[in-house]
Design a protein around this motif. Structure first.
Motif, mmCIF file in Angstrom:
data_model
loop_
_atom_site.group_PDB
_atom_site.id
_atom_site.type_symbol
_atom_site.label_atom_id
_atom_site.label_comp_id
_atom_site.label_asym_id
_atom_site.label_seq_id
_atom_site.Cartn_x
_atom_site.Cartn_y
_atom_site.Cartn_z
ATOM 1 N N ILE A 46 0.816 -1.021 0.006
ATOM 2 C CA ILE A 46 0.003 0.105 0.186
ATOM 3 C C ILE A 46 1.099 1.350 0.074
ATOM 4 C CG2 ILE A 46 -1.800 1.303 1.280
ATOM 5 C CD1 ILE A 46 -2.811 -1.326 1.963
ATOM 6 N N ARG A 61 -7.317 0.445 3.979
ATOM 7 C CA ARG A 61 -7.369 -0.026 2.780
ATOM 8 C C ARG A 61 -7.098 -1.449 2.864
ATOM 9 N NH1 ARG A 61 -5.806 2.870 -2.427
ATOM 10 N NH2 ARG A 61 -6.275 5.329 -1.633
ATOM 11 N N SER A 62 -6.431 -1.999 3.935
ATOM 12 C CA SER A 62 -6.012 -3.576 4.045
ATOM 13 C C SER A 62 -6.973 -4.115 4.925
ATOM 14 C CB SER A 62 -4.621 -3.293 4.637
ATOM 15 O OG SER A 62 -4.568 -3.134 5.900
ATOM 16 N N THR A 63 -7.985 -3.514 5.554
ATOM 17 C CA THR A 63 -8.643 -3.953 6.779
ATOM 18 C C THR A 63 -7.771 -4.439 7.865
ATOM 19 O OG1 THR A 63 -8.989 -6.501 6.157
ATOM 20 C CG2 THR A 63 -10.383 -4.753 4.942
#
Lengths: 147, 147
Positions: A46, A61-63
DNA sequence: ACAAAACAGTTACACACGCAACTATCAACT
DNA sequence: AGTTGATAGTTGCGTGTGTAACTGTTTTGT
């Protein structure tokens, strides 16, 4: 309508299993090549894509949980692949970016990812990959909207 | 061909993220209702479907590590939902089955799963769900063959 | 028949993880 | 301006997890 549940018809189960099969195989490669963990790879990916961002954004964004991100960032910093700078506009936040060395490793990880993806597309076949893409897009559309 | 990797075009990333979004939401429900963990639910689901099986088979079908299965089985046994019996034909193995109480809980979990799936299909739309199904089938076909 | 390898399952250990609590900063409202 | 609530990020602590080593059993190969 009662009775047993056939797991092969239960979408969440199949999604989790497929995800584990694919990501475990990919993880084995970057772990073997660079000794980085899954949270570290995700952070790398990311940050590499965005060029300059914060830990919170990486988590969104990646949880990934914020403590997971915090530790991954610390690990990458320790290896000299990432640098932090307090955000001047909001001094709670830290702007992260890859060091020169980190960017080099990132480039190699990208190559690894690309070849893995190419291999995957070949294995699945174009049409199936396309359907998977569309199905995942629907999941993302529904679930990512709600936070 | 070099440069950054766009994660939204990287299939493994999207697969993992979608899987986490869906399974986290489902896990929250059975955890709230019965206080069971993910490995426990998975064990429950496979055992309930097969009626009578071994820990090894549960591991194979769920892609869970054998120690994870071992602990989940012990936990379910402790709560009186599962019983073990040494296999007469192969005394290394243990045949597992749900107790009467366990079968009752399983039935309720199945109802929970069915309603979650119905909700999911509605949210995604029939066509998207169908594509997801086909895409996952391709992954399973390729990756499950190799062990 | 017997040694060696394979396999089912468990456990000790070190490490990873999430929750809750914390510090520090910023935003909102009176 | 000052208080209250929200946010960015870290850390202590209990718990979960995989690796490796182990027991006991079965299979393989000679």
């Amino acid at each position: 309508m009662t009775g047993r549940l056939l797991l092969d018809e239960f979408l969440p189960y199949r999604l989790v299993r497929a995800s584990e099969l694919v990501s475990r195989r990919f993880a084995a490669r970057y772990r073997a090549a660079y000794g980085i963990s899954r949270p570290e790879w995700r952070t790398f990916a990311i940050l590499g894509q965005l060029g300059n961002t914060t830990a919170t954004e990486i988590g969104r964004r990646s949880t990934m949980h914020k403590t997971k991100v915090s530790r991954a960032v610390a690990a990458l910093e320790k290896r000299g692949w990432l640098s932090r700078a307090t955000d001047v506009a909001d001094r709670r936040a830290e702007q992260l970016e890859l060091t020169e060395e980190g960017a080099k490793v990132y480039g190699e990880l990208v190559a690894l990812a690309r070849s893995f993806q190419a291999e995957l597309l070949r294995d699945l076949g174009f049409e199936a990959a396309d359907r998977l893409d569309a199905g995942l897009a629907a999941v993302e559309k529904h679930f990512l909207r709600e936070e």
